[in-house]
Design a protein around this motif. Sequence first.
Motif, PDB file in Angstrom:
ATOM      1  N   LEU A  27     -12.320 -17.275  10.632  1.00 23.24           N
ATOM      2  CA  LEU A  27     -13.565 -16.516  10.668  1.00 23.24           C
ATOM      3  C   LEU A  27     -14.768 -17.446  10.692  1.00 23.24           C
ATOM      4  O   LEU A  27     -14.901 -18.336   9.848  1.00 23.24           O
ATOM      5  CB  LEU A  27     -13.651 -15.603   9.451  1.00 23.24           C
ATOM      6  CG  LEU A  27     -14.863 -14.669   9.429  1.00 23.24           C
ATOM      7  CD1 LEU A  27     -14.735 -13.609  10.526  1.00 23.24           C
ATOM      8  CD2 LEU A  27     -15.006 -13.997   8.062  1.00 23.24           C
TER       9      LEU A  27
ATOM     10  N   GLN B  96     -10.627 -20.164  17.397  1.00 27.41           N
ATOM     11  CA  GLN B  96      -9.251 -20.658  17.397  1.00 27.41           C
ATOM     12  C   GLN B  96      -9.227 -22.046  18.012  1.00 27.41           C
ATOM     13  O   GLN B  96      -9.500 -22.208  19.216  1.00 27.41           O
ATOM     14  CB  GLN B  96      -8.342 -19.712  18.183  1.00 27.41           C
ATOM     15  CG  GLN B  96      -6.878 -20.101  18.112  1.00 27.41           C
ATOM     16  CD  GLN B  96      -5.990 -19.140  18.870  1.00 27.41           C
ATOM     17  OE1 GLN B  96      -6.397 -18.537  19.848  1.00 27.41           O
ATOM     18  NE2 GLN B  96      -4.761 -18.976  18.402  1.00 27.41           N
TER      19      GLN B  96
ATOM     20  N   GLN C 199      -3.755 -23.596  16.278  1.00 24.04           N
ATOM     21  CA  GLN C 199      -4.113 -23.099  14.959  1.00 24.04           C
ATOM     22  C   GLN C 199      -4.338 -21.588  15.006  1.00 24.04           C
ATOM     23  O   GLN C 199      -4.389 -20.984  16.070  1.00 24.04           O
ATOM     24  CB  GLN C 199      -5.373 -23.800  14.440  1.00 24.04           C
ATOM     25  CG  GLN C 199      -5.178 -25.292  14.197  1.00 24.04           C
ATOM     26  CD  GLN C 199      -6.382 -25.933  13.539  1.00 24.04           C
ATOM     27  OE1 GLN C 199      -7.131 -25.273  12.814  1.00 24.04           O
ATOM     28  NE2 GLN C 199      -6.565 -27.216  13.791  1.00 24.04           N
ATOM     29  N   GLY C 200      -4.441 -20.985  13.826  1.00 23.92           N
ATOM     30  CA  GLY C 200      -4.718 -19.557  13.732  1.00 23.92           C
ATOM     31  C   GLY C 200      -6.187 -19.259  13.953  1.00 23.92           C
ATOM     32  O   GLY C 200      -6.997 -20.148  14.216  1.00 23.92           O
ATOM     33  N   LEU C 201      -6.516 -18.000  13.853  1.00 22.98           N
ATOM     34  CA  LEU C 201      -7.895 -17.559  14.010  1.00 22.98           C
ATOM     35  C   LEU C 201      -8.640 -17.782  12.697  1.00 22.98           C
ATOM     36  O   LEU C 201      -8.177 -17.363  11.641  1.00 22.98           O
ATOM     37  CB  LEU C 201      -7.919 -16.077  14.381  1.00 22.98           C
ATOM     38  CG  LEU C 201      -7.234 -15.718  15.695  1.00 22.98           C
ATOM     39  CD1 LEU C 201      -6.969 -14.227  15.781  1.00 22.98           C
ATOM     40  CD2 LEU C 201      -8.093 -16.170  16.861  1.00 22.98           C
TER      41      LEU C 201
ATOM     42  N   TYR D 265     -14.437 -14.947  15.455  1.00 24.93           N
ATOM     43  CA  TYR D 265     -13.382 -15.847  15.030  1.00 24.93           C
ATOM     44  C   TYR D 265     -13.307 -17.016  16.012  1.00 24.93           C
ATOM     45  O   TYR D 265     -13.598 -16.864  17.201  1.00 24.93           O
ATOM     46  CB  TYR D 265     -12.020 -15.134  15.022  1.00 24.93           C
ATOM     47  CG  TYR D 265     -11.760 -14.272  13.811  1.00 24.93           C
ATOM     48  CD1 TYR D 265     -12.224 -12.963  13.748  1.00 24.93           C
ATOM     49  CD2 TYR D 265     -11.029 -14.763  12.739  1.00 24.93           C
ATOM     50  CE1 TYR D 265     -11.983 -12.175  12.629  1.00 24.93           C
ATOM     51  CE2 TYR D 265     -10.770 -13.977  11.619  1.00 24.93           C
ATOM     52  CZ  TYR D 265     -11.250 -12.687  11.575  1.00 24.93           C
ATOM     53  OH  TYR D 265     -11.009 -11.907  10.482  1.00 24.93           O
TER      54      TYR D 265
END
Lengths: 114, 115
Positions: free
Chosen positions: B46, B38, B42-44, B36
């Motif tokens: 894929l 980041q 922000q979010g993780l 992942y």
Amino acid sequence: EPEVTQTPSHQVTQMGQEVILRCVPISNHLYFYWYRQILGQKVEFLVSFYNNEISEKSEIFDDQFSVERPDGSNFTLKIRSTKLEDSAMYFCASRKRGLYNEQFFGPGTRLTVL
Amino acid sequence: AQSVTQLDSQVPVFEEAPVELRCNYSSSVSVYLFWYVQYPNQGLQLLLKYLSGSTLVKGINGFEAEFNKSQTSFHLRKPSVHISDTAEYFCAVSEGEGGSEKLVFGKGTKLTVNP
């Protein structure tokens, strides 16, 4: 493109207070998760939720924690009586049904317990 | 129980140079493997995943990773990085089919691409 959203982005609370962290998963997803990351440490699994019940939880997820899907869109994490060590970034994730589908993560809520 | 080790906490590289971010895991059962990324605030997201089949997995943004079962590794590579690749990268593992789907993460590697 649909995404997981989380509110608030930052929550400050006093030790002993209850907090509710909110997540809106992607609309056709059925599996929901909470993870957390204490500053400088690994992202850790807290709980997974499917069909309105907890499917798995970690040792961290003790009686102070609870999750709920109060309506068709929100997924919440409640901490009943916060401790200093609950300060962390909390990530919500969701995925759709399938053999193994990607968990989509939200941007996180930074919880600071004073 | 599974665990993931990311050997480098920070990796600085120059733009257009190749990069390898290392990941080793331990598990007593078959696993699925993930990387992942980041970006700040922000979010993780894929990058790529290995479930089965070919051990060389290609992901988004020109990244690829190779699953090496004998060495229990899943290193991430890119032949030529861009400034925009500056981010934190997390390796993660979960149990294989029928097992727990929780992700177990490494501590992350901060990649900084310099001009």
